[in-house]
Design a protein around this motif. Sequence first.
Motif, PDB file in Angstrom:
ATOM      1  N   LEU A  41       0.861  -1.196   0.000  1.00 29.04           N
ATOM      2  CA  LEU A  41       0.000   0.000   0.000  1.00 29.04           C
ATOM      3  C   LEU A  41       0.887   1.233   0.000  1.00 29.04           C
ATOM      4  N   ASN A  42       0.511   2.260  -0.790  1.00 26.34           N
ATOM      5  CA  ASN A  42       1.133   3.577  -0.552  1.00 26.34           C
ATOM      6  C   ASN A  42       0.076   4.664  -0.468  1.00 26.34           C
ATOM      7  N   ASP A  43       0.123   5.706  -1.231  1.00 24.53           N
ATOM      8  CA  ASP A  43      -0.658   6.924  -0.971  1.00 24.53           C
ATOM      9  C   ASP A  43      -2.161   6.729  -0.766  1.00 24.53           C
ATOM     10  N   PRO A  44      -2.752   7.537   0.144  1.00 30.10           N
ATOM     11  CA  PRO A  44      -4.218   7.636   0.170  1.00 30.10           C
ATOM     12  C   PRO A  44      -4.681   8.359  -1.091  1.00 30.10           C
ATOM     13  N   TYR A  58      -6.684   3.738  -2.150  1.00 32.28           N
ATOM     14  CA  TYR A  58      -5.239   3.780  -1.870  1.00 32.28           C
ATOM     15  C   TYR A  58      -4.446   3.088  -2.966  1.00 32.28           C
ATOM     16  N   GLN A  59      -3.231   3.547  -3.148  1.00 29.06           N
ATOM     17  CA  GLN A  59      -2.307   2.912  -4.095  1.00 29.06           C
ATOM     18  C   GLN A  59      -2.007   1.501  -3.582  1.00 29.06           C
ATOM     19  N   TYR A  60      -2.206   0.530  -4.455  1.00 27.87           N
ATOM     20  CA  TYR A  60      -2.243  -0.859  -3.996  1.00 27.87           C
ATOM     21  C   TYR A  60      -1.616  -1.791  -5.028  1.00 27.87           C
ATOM     22  N   LEU A  69       3.009  -2.998 -10.062  1.00 23.47           N
ATOM     23  CA  LEU A  69       1.864  -2.411 -10.770  1.00 23.47           C
ATOM     24  C   LEU A  69       0.822  -1.884  -9.764  1.00 23.47           C
ATOM     25  N   LYS A  70       0.435  -0.601  -9.951  1.00 25.60           N
ATOM     26  CA  LYS A  70      -0.457   0.034  -8.961  1.00 25.60           C
ATOM     27  C   LYS A  70      -1.926   0.020  -9.388  1.00 25.60           C
ATOM     28  N   TYR A  71      -2.778  -0.378  -8.443  1.00 30.50           N
ATOM     29  CA  TYR A  71      -4.236  -0.343  -8.556  1.00 30.50           C
ATOM     30  C   TYR A  71      -4.750   0.686  -7.548  1.00 30.50           C
ATOM     31  N   VAL A 101      -2.344   2.857 -12.216  1.00 31.79           N
ATOM     32  CA  VAL A 101      -3.284   3.943 -11.950  1.00 31.79           C
ATOM     33  C   VAL A 101      -2.720   4.661 -10.725  1.00 31.79           C
ATOM     34  N   TYR A 102      -2.043   5.756 -11.009  1.00 31.64           N
ATOM     35  CA  TYR A 102      -1.310   6.472  -9.971  1.00 31.64           C
ATOM     36  C   TYR A 102      -2.230   7.377  -9.167  1.00 31.64           C
ATOM     37  N   SER A 103      -1.637   8.160  -8.274  1.00 31.11           N
ATOM     38  CA  SER A 103      -2.431   8.882  -7.278  1.00 31.11           C
ATOM     39  C   SER A 103      -3.358   9.923  -7.866  1.00 31.11           C
ATOM     40  N   GLY A 104      -4.419  10.181  -7.125  1.00 31.91           N
ATOM     41  CA  GLY A 104      -5.405  11.167  -7.530  1.00 31.91           C
ATOM     42  C   GLY A 104      -6.378  11.436  -6.406  1.00 31.91           C
ATOM     43  N   ILE A 169       4.849  14.644 -14.152  1.00 38.75           N
ATOM     44  CA  ILE A 169       3.782  15.576 -13.792  1.00 38.75           C
ATOM     45  C   ILE A 169       2.625  14.696 -13.337  1.00 38.75           C
ATOM     46  N   ARG A 170       2.183  14.853 -12.100  1.00 38.99           N
ATOM     47  CA  ARG A 170       1.150  13.899 -11.643  1.00 38.99           C
ATOM     48  C   ARG A 170       0.415  14.344 -10.372  1.00 38.99           C
ATOM     49  N   ASP A 171      -0.503  13.504  -9.961  1.00 37.69           N
ATOM     50  CA  ASP A 171      -1.229  13.589  -8.688  1.00 37.69           C
ATOM     51  C   ASP A 171      -2.181  14.788  -8.617  1.00 37.69           C
ATOM     52  N   PRO A 172      -3.213  14.839  -9.500  1.00 39.99           N
ATOM     53  CA  PRO A 172      -4.130  15.984  -9.515  1.00 39.99           C
ATOM     54  C   PRO A 172      -5.031  16.082  -8.283  1.00 39.99           C
ATOM     55  N   TRP A 224       8.153  17.675  -6.794  1.00 37.99           N
ATOM     56  CA  TRP A 224       7.112  17.789  -5.762  1.00 37.99           C
ATOM     57  C   TRP A 224       5.978  16.852  -6.113  1.00 37.99           C
ATOM     58  N   GLU A 225       5.706  15.926  -5.213  1.00 41.44           N
ATOM     59  CA  GLU A 225       4.623  14.971  -5.444  1.00 41.44           C
ATOM     60  C   GLU A 225       3.396  15.347  -4.613  1.00 41.44           C
ATOM     61  N   CYS A 226       2.269  14.819  -5.017  1.00 38.34           N
ATOM     62  CA  CYS A 226       1.021  14.870  -4.238  1.00 38.34           C
ATOM     63  C   CYS A 226       0.665  16.229  -3.639  1.00 38.34           C
ATOM     64  N   PHE A 287       6.145   8.659   7.074  1.00 33.68           N
ATOM     65  CA  PHE A 287       5.037   9.537   6.735  1.00 33.68           C
ATOM     66  C   PHE A 287       5.308  10.127   5.371  1.00 33.68           C
ATOM     67  N   TYR A 288       4.330   9.986   4.460  1.00 35.13           N
ATOM     68  CA  TYR A 288       4.537  10.532   3.114  1.00 35.13           C
ATOM     69  C   TYR A 288       3.197  10.647   2.397  1.00 35.13           C
ATOM     70  N   ALA A 289       3.189  11.504   1.365  1.00 37.76           N
ATOM     71  CA  ALA A 289       2.076  11.624   0.413  1.00 37.76           C
ATOM     72  C   ALA A 289       0.693  11.763   1.058  1.00 37.76           C
ATOM     73  N   GLY A 304      -2.228  10.104   6.005  1.00 39.18           N
ATOM     74  CA  GLY A 304      -0.919   9.989   5.376  1.00 39.18           C
ATOM     75  C   GLY A 304      -0.600   8.525   5.132  1.00 39.18           C
ATOM     76  N   TRP A 305       0.294   8.304   4.239  1.00 36.35           N
ATOM     77  CA  TRP A 305       0.858   6.959   4.061  1.00 36.35           C
ATOM     78  C   TRP A 305       1.872   6.767   5.187  1.00 36.35           C
ATOM     79  N   MET A 306       1.674   5.745   6.014  1.00 33.91           N
ATOM     80  CA  MET A 306       2.612   5.468   7.108  1.00 33.91           C
ATOM     81  C   MET A 306       3.748   4.615   6.525  1.00 33.91           C
TER      82      MET A 306
HETATM   83  C1  FRU Z   1       3.940   9.184  -4.119  1.00 31.24           C
HETATM   84  C2  FRU Z   1       3.845   8.659  -5.536  1.00 31.24           C
HETATM   85  C3  FRU Z   1       2.982   9.549  -6.405  1.00 31.24           C
HETATM   86  C4  FRU Z   1       2.502   8.595  -7.469  1.00 31.24           C
HETATM   87  C5  FRU Z   1       2.302   7.335  -6.691  1.00 31.24           C
HETATM   88  C6  FRU Z   1       2.560   6.056  -7.440  1.00 31.24           C
HETATM   89  O1  FRU Z   1       4.245   8.199  -3.201  1.00 31.24           O
HETATM   90  O2  FRU Z   1       5.135   8.497  -6.100  1.00 31.24           O
HETATM   91  O3  FRU Z   1       3.645  10.687  -6.914  1.00 31.24           O
HETATM   92  O4  FRU Z   1       1.335   9.032  -8.101  1.00 31.24           O
HETATM   93  O5  FRU Z   1       3.175   7.400  -5.576  1.00 31.24           O
HETATM   94  O6  FRU Z   1       2.267   4.953  -6.653  1.00 31.24           O
END
Ligand code: FRU
Length: 483
Positions: A41-44, A58-60, A69-71, A101-104, A169-172, A224-226, A287-289, A304-306
Amino acid sequence: MSNLKESLQKDIEAEQPALQNKVAADPWRLHYHQQPPTGWLNDPNGVHQKDGLYHLYYQYSPLDATGGLKYWGHKTSRDLVHFKEEDIFLYPDQDFDKDGVYSGSAFEKEGLIHFFYTGNVKHLGDHDYITSGREQNTVHMTSSDGFNIDRREVVIDSMEYPDGFTQHIRDPKILEKNGLFYMVMGGRTSDDRGAILLYESDNLSKWQYKGNLLENREELGYMWECPDFFELNGQEILLMSPQGVEQKGFEFENVYQSGYLMGKTDWNALQFKPAEDFVELDRGFDFYAPQTFLDEQNRRILWGWMGLPDTEPEYYNPTVERGWQHAMTLPRELTIEKGKLKQRPLPEYQKLRNEETKLQYNTHDSEISLTETSLTYELKIEVGQKEKSVTIQLSQDMTLQYDGQIFTLNLGKSGYGRKTRSIELSRLEQIHVFVDTSSVEIFLNDGAYVLTTRMYPTSQTRQIRFSGEADLNISKWDLNKTQ
Ligand code: FRU
């Protein structure tokens, strides 16, 4: 259903049950934090509340505890404490998002939820995937219930991004202001600076680039992410996760950061003017994203992502061998009080309390202790006015120490490479700690500072010990399991 989705689903159905058994046997599985059923798991993502129901996506990576590969995984809750794992919400099954399917985020308008996310595509070949070989398409999709997707289309193709940027360029994230919609995205410029791209729309499907929301800030690294941009108690907050910030004393000690700038926006010039320096949101190791949303009670809640990417070889998470990795922090409420951002654990979590113990420690005592009766507990310590030093020994080999106006979290072997993090603090008024089986969140001075970290204790009998030159009013509760 697309053929690709069908084949991805088949793989998960075939491989997940065996992984589930392995994961279930792990005593480090958390009792009241949100974690992946299996894998990574990563970002909410897309957090929102609709018709009373909270949605946390969540990124999974369901089959790979090291990522891949992210779902979008999906959890729902009525009370932000008890969650139900739902079916995977979003598969990387289109040409425009086939490598993840990255963060959003989610934005509700007239009963419809508009999701925006980044479709990641990697082309085969000899590429650095920074300036070539990558597409990061901005995708819009709608849903009336948060479960079913009605429509999904690219609204900003990777070829349409402005000049002067790399392919990162990402994470709208969306904000509505003066009858218009604004989208912020994180980016990396061609000369390796972080940037927040600002887009404007009057209908959520056609977007126009309006420039960078924030003037270049060299001290904040190369990417700069997220980003997340919102109003709070009459101020504006720009939250983001910069990469490449240099350590400054006890600040910015992690490989990547997450934090915020507080200020005001000139909505004519579309420029955000920070009133002060960038502040880290969390001073722990994991702690991130983070992402925020407004709930139906109008609270600004942050998850946050722990965890943190790219931490090895400095430290690693031993749960990888047990088939899973990472979790979400507890959700926190954000407020600005007397010009300072506060982060407080949600009061909803008080319903998990049982077995209250109260204890008093006086400056002249040498040491007092409590036996840990549960792997999961909450500790609230009010510190008397004349504090000089405090030492609290927690879970096996973790200590919290306050001395010489420095607060320090120390981890021994159970830190698996994580060692110490410190904060300069002229007064220690309160320590509020949430321990889960393998995580700890420490809120200082009623949410003025937070330190979040994972730790992996092994010993069964543990004591909590208090010592130092201070008067302490201690309350401890065992916390019930929610999952
Ligand atoms: C942050 C990040 C985002 C990206 C996602 C991919 O942790 O790198 O910028 O959209 O994770 O999983």
